[in-house]
Scaffold this motif. Structure first.
Motif, short mmCIF file in Angstrom:
data_model
loop_
_atom_site.label_atom_id
_atom_site.label_comp_id
_atom_site.label_asym_id
_atom_site.label_seq_id
_atom_site.Cartn_x
_atom_site.Cartn_y
_atom_site.Cartn_z
N ALA A 4 -68.70 -0.44 -0.64
CA ALA A 4 -68.07 0.95 -0.49
C ALA A 4 -69.08 2.07 -0.95
O ALA A 4 -69.04 3.04 -0.16
N GLU A 5 -69.87 1.85 -2.05
CA GLU A 5 -70.73 2.71 -2.60
C GLU A 5 -71.67 3.10 -1.24
O GLU A 5 -71.97 4.38 -0.96
N LEU A 39 -73.70 6.83 2.87
CA LEU A 39 -74.27 7.06 4.14
C LEU A 39 -73.35 8.14 4.98
O LEU A 39 -73.80 8.99 5.68
N LEU A 40 -71.99 7.72 4.68
CA LEU A 40 -71.21 8.95 5.40
C LEU A 40 -71.42 10.31 4.97
O LEU A 40 -71.53 11.48 5.62
N THR A 41 -71.53 10.41 3.60
CA THR A 41 -71.88 11.86 2.89
C THR A 41 -73.21 12.18 3.56
O THR A 41 -73.33 13.50 3.77
N TRP A 58 -74.49 12.19 6.31
CA TRP A 58 -74.09 12.50 7.49
C TRP A 58 -73.35 13.78 7.51
O TRP A 58 -73.09 14.08 8.75
N GLY A 59 -72.92 14.17 6.49
CA GLY A 59 -71.96 15.23 6.47
C GLY A 59 -70.38 14.92 6.58
O GLY A 59 -69.67 15.84 7.37
N ILE A 60 -70.13 13.53 6.73
CA ILE A 60 -68.73 13.21 7.02
C ILE A 60 -67.78 13.46 5.60
O ILE A 60 -68.46 13.05 4.75
N GLU A 61 -66.74 13.96 5.89
CA GLU A 61 -65.91 13.98 4.74
C GLU A 61 -65.42 12.76 4.13
O GLU A 61 -64.97 11.78 5.02
N VAL A 62 -65.60 12.39 2.86
CA VAL A 62 -65.16 11.12 2.54
C VAL A 62 -64.13 10.83 1.35
O VAL A 62 -64.06 11.86 0.65
N HIS A 63 -63.15 9.96 1.63
CA HIS A 63 -62.17 9.96 0.84
C HIS A 63 -61.96 8.42 0.32
O HIS A 63 -61.99 7.44 1.10
N ARG A 64 -62.16 8.30 -0.89
CA ARG A 64 -62.03 7.03 -1.66
C ARG A 64 -60.93 6.72 -2.51
O ARG A 64 -59.93 7.55 -2.71
N GLY A 65 -60.59 5.44 -2.81
CA GLY A 65 -59.79 5.06 -3.64
C GLY A 65 -58.35 4.59 -3.03
O GLY A 65 -57.27 3.95 -3.66
N LEU A 66 -58.26 4.43 -1.68
CA LEU A 66 -57.03 3.87 -1.12
C LEU A 66 -57.37 2.44 -0.79
O LEU A 66 -58.53 1.99 -0.26
N GLY A 67 -56.37 1.48 -1.35
CA GLY A 67 -56.76 0.23 -1.35
C GLY A 67 -57.88 -0.30 -2.40
O GLY A 67 -58.68 -1.06 -1.88
N VAL A 68 -58.03 0.19 -3.37
CA VAL A 68 -59.02 0.18 -4.41
C VAL A 68 -60.31 0.64 -4.01
O VAL A 68 -60.74 1.39 -4.50
N GLY A 78 -61.25 1.03 -0.64
CA GLY A 78 -61.22 1.47 0.81
C GLY A 78 -61.93 2.80 0.90
O GLY A 78 -62.01 3.61 -0.15
N VAL A 79 -62.56 2.96 1.95
CA VAL A 79 -63.31 4.21 2.23
C VAL A 79 -62.98 4.81 3.66
O VAL A 79 -62.94 4.12 4.64
N VAL A 80 -62.51 6.02 3.60
CA VAL A 80 -62.15 6.59 5.04
C VAL A 80 -63.04 8.06 5.20
O VAL A 80 -63.03 8.57 4.15
N GLY A 81 -63.50 8.10 6.36
CA GLY A 81 -64.72 9.07 6.58
C GLY A 81 -63.84 9.92 7.61
O GLY A 81 -63.06 9.30 8.46
N THR A 82 -63.75 11.08 7.52
CA THR A 82 -63.09 12.15 8.48
C THR A 82 -64.12 13.00 9.18
O THR A 82 -64.82 13.73 8.60
#
Ligand code: NI
Length: 399
Positions: free
Chosen positions: A35-36, A41-43, A45-55, A57-61
């Motif tokens: 996850a780290e 990598l997402l960060t 590339w300038g992608i918004e990152v949301h962490r902590g869902l499902g321990v 989980g990583v979601v990029g927007t």
């Protein structure tokens, strides 16, 4: 709509990420290192990152560069792409340079490749942003039996980071590289678990008439359970009841007091699932009672069936067809009796789960085999499918 050249250009990077994930497998809800790396990598590339869902989980927007119309929900259309990150608790038997460095843990289902293909698409889409709307890159934990998708949903995924459609992709080693497959309706089965405890009365192995032998009762239950599918299920329907574990006894000359059976049940139709659960209870309790023993059944519904919605499946098949050609896309692929926790997302959001062939490289064997490996040759193909899918689902408006 062939493989995207720009994605093919960073094939070497993708291969390096994939082999790094492979060498450092992590089990469900423990994907901290993975996850780290994904988040970093997402960060980058300038992608918004949301962490902590499902321990873990990583979601990029990522928002497209082009103006998008409101869907009526107060926001433009949002498409979600999902990859799984977890490995399996098994010992790898490969000896190539990127083999697992962690004893007893292995990426034997290709989730290292799934994570990498989605990263490849994210990198390309962040560079180009040639779409109108929003894409979410969902990197979920714990697909292998622990329900990481459900955990992300319980943690508020759909409320905090809503989306209108969701797509999943899994490698299929029995299908050649360059082929994709999907089908509307059931892709994979519902998977349930059961434990049956048979209580008898223990005694001396030489004097069985003083006891109620739970081993004999359990054996009769196993035999009788076979009729649930062979005699009780419509031959045109599909179901499995497998007793996979029998535990009883401790000595040659002691009849034990108790026996335990465990197993799995697979089905597609809700009414079949209900009937199999009821049947396991009825047969276990009834057979035990007839033989002067008692049985208790603990039946747990685990994953629902993975059901693709027709419109989104047709759309995804169209994307794959424009990329690979008509002959390379199987639109009515036979469902698998395996199960997949992407089902929890499809229960709530329309979408499509697809197979991507990978035979011809890697370990060349089926998933969950100790010699399995993901085929790095298909990394640009899977990443291109994702990127093409986003650009097709969120087209820029023509003025
Ligand atoms: Ni898998």
């Amino acid at each position: 709509m062939p493989i995207i050249n720009r994605i093919a250009e960073f094939h070497a990077d993708m291969t390096a990420w994939r082999r790094d994930f492979h060498a450092h497998p992590e089990l469900g809800f423990e994907e901290f290192r993975t996850a780290e790396k994904v988040a970093a990598l997402l960060t980058e590339w300038g992608i918004e990152v949301h962490r902590g869902l499902g321990v873990t989980g990583v979601v990029g927007t990522l928002h497209g560069a082009h103006p998008a119309r409101d869907t009526g929900a107060g926001r433009p259309k949002v498409i979600a792409l999902r990859a799984d990150m977890d490995a399996l608790p098994m010992q790898e038997e490969n000896d190539f340079a990127h083999a697992s460095t962690v004893p007893g843990k292995m990426h034997a289902c290709g989730h290292d490749g799934h994570t990498t293909m989605l990263l490849g698409a994210a990198r390309y889409l962040a560079e180009t942003r040639n779409f109108a709307g929003t894409v979410r890159f969902i990197f979920q934990p714990a697909e292998e039996g622990r329900g990481g998708a459900l955990r992300m949903i319980e943690d508020g995924l759909l409320e905090k980071l809503p989306f209108d459609e969701v797509y999943g992709l899994h490698n299929w080693p029995e299908m050649p590289a360059g082929i994709m497959a999907m089908r509307p309706g059931p892709m994979m089965a519902a998977a349930d678990l059961f434990d049956i405890t048979v209580s008898g009365r223990g005694g001396h192995g030489a004097m069985p008439h003083h006891s109620v032998d739970p081993v004999v009762v359990a054996s009769q239950i196993v035999t009788a359970l076979q009729t649930l599918v062979s005699r009780g299920t419509d031959p045109m329907d599909n179901a499995v009841v497998s007793v996979t574990r029998i535990h009883a006894g401790s000595a040659y000359n002691v009849i034990p007091g108790e026996a335990r059976l465990s197993g799995t049940v697979r089905s597609f139709r809700p009414e079949t699932r209900d009937r199999l659960e009821a049947g396991i209870r009825r047969i276990s309790e009834g057979v035990a009672a007839a033989l002067e023993a008692a049985a208790t059944v603990d039946y747990r519904r685990n994953y629902p069936p993975t059901l693709n919605t027709p419109a989104e499946t047709d759309f995804a098949a169209g994307v794959a067809t424009r990329m690979l050609g008509e002959a390379a896309v199987m639109r009515d692929f036979e469902p698998s009796m395996g199960a997949e926790d992407f089902a929890f997302m499809l229960e709530r959001t329309p979408g499509c789960y697809a197979w991507i062939g990978q035979a011809g490289g890697g370990g060349g064997c089926m998933v969950h085999n100790p010699r399995y490996d993901f085929n790095d040759e298909i990394l640009p193909l899977g990443a291109s499918y994702w990127a093409n899918l986003v650009e097709a689902a969120l087209p820029r408006e023509v003025a």
